[in-house]
Design an enzyme around this catalytic site. Structure first.
Site: not given
Length: 712
Positions: A449, A514
């Site tokens: 990430d 997301d």
């Protein structure tokens, strides 16, 4: 008077012709449908020779691959910079040019005054019609050259008068906008230090009104995971070009004598079969030339990622229950997300301290890894290596390891700073931590990430270093993959903030957004597919209501949306009802049955007569089978949906058609449609493509599947 040579690059369906003057740089004079191999390229050059025009320079300024202000080009120059306030308007001259094979051109040029040398390499891939170009600038002069820009320009014909650009935001990436080519210049610029959510480095140009299945189009993409600038320009002389390159901070690239700078790859293709033809070329190129070979050899496993199921609340018994239930619905890879390390109970602390938090996981992660592998699944783990929290042992020990400009406050993003990976001690520390964990546990997958933009990306000397940071990220990824080739890596950056073909040379999957709200994902995944194949698109089934939008969607809609990607679950599977688990298992089985087709075939988006209806599918390369989805994004304008014309089938073959309609997708109708009641039928490819099929009545925000198999 200089002489001009012509070079013809050709592939399976397209040609690229360049004029190459002795006293200048190569210029593209043709890019389109394949010309005969023995085309008289001098005649083509004569046909395209530009006359002088009153009110301009006596000689037409060349629109070369790197347009030069020093030769009178008054548009967006490809090369900008200076050395001691000199050499800011040079003139590069070709020294050598070669065509080692039918698809490759290599040009070496030099400016005898400044000493700058430029290498240009273009390759038109023979199998996919995809063009790859890059330049390398070397300072062979006596003074440091401050490079401000090096971009590559691709002229397009006047008929390419409509543009499709990409914009968006966090949780809403890959939005598109279509517009007529402006009268002067369109600029798309990104300064976020990663690819960005709001300015994907790709652009499409085509004949006005181009569609999915028809129209001539050109697509270009900068394969780079940092700052960039795209320019679409029309000059006063009527020429038009698209220029792509990296964006630099002031003083960021200083080329001392002997130093070089290499541009990111520009990857482009042409199609006369609409956006489908363009994306199919990109997809095959990514599969054959960019992705690691094992991605095509290993079926993409069904994921369960724990983030939206438990967030930071890691409880061993609950996790083991999730493992059992995940295996029961067909999951093949279980990924433990954020919260397993350091002091990490929320997003304010712990980043950088890559040691297992034994207060949450007594004795380490071995119990969970064992539970996952014993259930027949692979284990994956979340990391955010590039970041550090101020509240962490790492930052307290090494506050000088972050990117910053001395004397100024560095803004925080998600309570975190960015580590300077170009410092060897920083990348060594991160590699040691990753390597240790990968050797300690049977980890087969990393979710990598990156949750903030780069601001004030200054190195220890205070110099801007966004460029070197991007290269350092690539280097660390490559180092991890070299040491652990069995470990796959996903690129996540607050969702789709780092999705590009540069990062895909080091990773095997991307987290597209997301937001896994099925309605938003339907829109995003369509435009994502213009450049990227479905097998790298992380697409998960969300909880209900969705955690980023609050919307509620039927499980069937969520399942079908996730099917056309690398499918996974992002929820607490333990809390699902028995009926939900059964339906999930049913579609997981459909995914497993079709994933070879989905991840090797030709993605085909369909043109529809109602914007509320979105339809798309994948057709096998030999056209023996296909899987299509039809999704209603809103309430249709009419009570009945218009007939849906399929695409990509073999007109002369018969296909067995089956429908899969989730119960909650059926709209208000007193009885099933005839086709639905008969559970499909056998029809010719010609009828399915030319006449189309009437869809059942569907609720808004619902979807169905169409399975087709040739009856030979």
């Amino acid at each position: 008077m200089s002489s001009i040579h012509y070079h013809h690059l050709h592939s399976v369906r397209s040609s690229l012709v360049l004029s190459c003057p002795d006293d200048g740089l190569p210029a593209i004079i043709y890019w389109g449908a394949k010309l005969p191999e023995h085309t008289d390229t001098q005649a083509l050059g004569l046909l395209h020779s530009k006359p002088a025009h009153g009110g301009t320079l006596d000689n037409h300024p060349p629109l070369s691959l790197v347009p030069e202000a020093g030769r009178g080009f008054l548009g967006a120059a490809g090369l900008e910079g200076q050395a001691d306030r000199k050499h800011w308007a040079g003139q590069l001259q070709t020294q050598a040019i070669s065509q080692p094979n039918p698809g490759t051109l290599i040009c070496d040029a030099r400016d005898p005054v400044s000493g700058l040398a430029l290498n240009l390499t273009l390759t038109l891939d023979g199998a996919t019609d995809v063009l790859c170009a890059r330049g390398t600038l070397t300072n062979r002069g006596d003074s440091t050259f401050m490079l401000d820009r090096l971009g590559l320009s691709f002229p397009l014909p006047a008929r390419a008068d409509e543009l499709m650009t990409f914009h968006g935001r966090w949780i809403q990436e890959f939005l598109t906008e279509r517009k007529a080519w402006p009268k002067d210049r369109l600029v798309r610029e990104n300064r976020r230090g990663r690819t960005s959510h709001d300015s994907f480095p790709g652009i499409i140009a085509g004949v006005p009104g181009f569609q999915e299945t028809r129209g001539e189009v050109w697509g270009l993409h900068l394969a780079w995971s940092g700052n960039h600038q795209l320019v679409a320009e029309k000059t006063s002389l009527g020429e038009r070009h698209i220029q792509l390159g990296e964006w630099f901070y002031p003083g960021e690239i200083a080329l001392a004598p002997g130093d070089s700078y290499q541009t990111p790859e520009v990857i482009g293709t042409w199609s006369d079969q609409g956006l489908n033809g363009l994306s199919q070329g990109f997809h095959q190129y990514v599969r054959q030339q960019i992705l690691a070979p094992e991605i095509g050899q290993k079926p993409r496993p069904v994921h369960l990622n724990t983030w939206e199921g438990i967030y930071f609340d890691h409880q061993p018994e609950q996790l083991k229950a999730m493992v059992r239930e995940a295996a029961a619905v067909g999951v093949e890879r279980f990924i433990l997300d954020d919260g397993w390390f350091g002091k990490r109970d929320d997003d304010t602390s712990g980043l950088g301290d890559w040691f297992v938090d034994e207060s949450k996981h007594p004795g380490g992660l071995g119990y969970l890894v064992d539970a996952v592998t014993q259930a027949g699944m692979e284990f994956g783990l979340w990391f955010e290596p590039e970041m550090v929290n101020a509240d962490s042992d790492l930052y307290r020990a090494h506050p000088d390891w972050v990117l910053a400009v001395s004397g100024y406050d560095q803004p925080l993003g998600r309570h975190q700073y960015v580590l300077n990976l170009s410092r060897p001690e920083v990348s060594d520390y991160l590699f040691e931590r990753l390597d240790n964990l990968l050797r300690t546990y049977d980890i087969r997958y990393i979710k990598w990430d990156m949750n903030r933009d780069l601001t004030q990306p200054g190195n220890a000397a205070g110099q801007a270093s966004a460029h070197t940071q991007t290269l350092a990220v690539y280097a660390l990824l490559a180092r991890v993959r070299t040491a652990h080739p069995e470990v796959e890596i996903e690129s996540c950056a607050s969702g789709g903030g780092r999705v590009d073909m540069g990062i895909l040379r080091h990773t095997q999957r991307v987290w597209t957004s997301d937001c896994i709200d099925a309605l938003e994902r339907q829109r995003m995944q369509r435009s994502f597919s213009y450049f990227f194949p479905p097998e790298i698109n992380g697409s998960h089934i969300s909880a209900n209501p969705n955690h980023t939008t609050g919307r509620r969607h039927s499980l069937g809609f969520r399942l079908i949306t996730a099917l056309f990607g690398h499918m996974g679950l992002e929820l607490d599977v333990v809390s699902m009802t028995a009926a939900e688990k059964a339906q999930t298992r049913e579609l997981v089985d459909i995914y497993k049955r079709h994933r070879t087709l989905l991840h090797s075939g030709h993605t085909t988006r369909l043109d529809t007569a109602d914007e509320a209806l979105q339809a798309y599918g994948v057709v096998a390369a030999d056209r023996s089978k296909a899987l299509f989805a039809a999704a209603t994004l809103a309430l249709p304008k009419q009570m009945l949906l218009p007939p849906l014309q399929l695409s990509g089938l073999d007109s002369d073959r018969l296909y067995q058609l089956k429908l899969w309609l989730p119960p909650e997708a059926a709209g208000p109708s007193p009885a099933p449609s005839v086709l639905q009641a008969q559970r499909g039928g056998t029809f010719s490819g010609a009828l399915l493509m030319q006449a189309g099929l009437q869809l059942p009545v569907l609720n808004p925000e619902a979807a169905l599947l169409l399975e087709l198999e040739a009856r030979d």
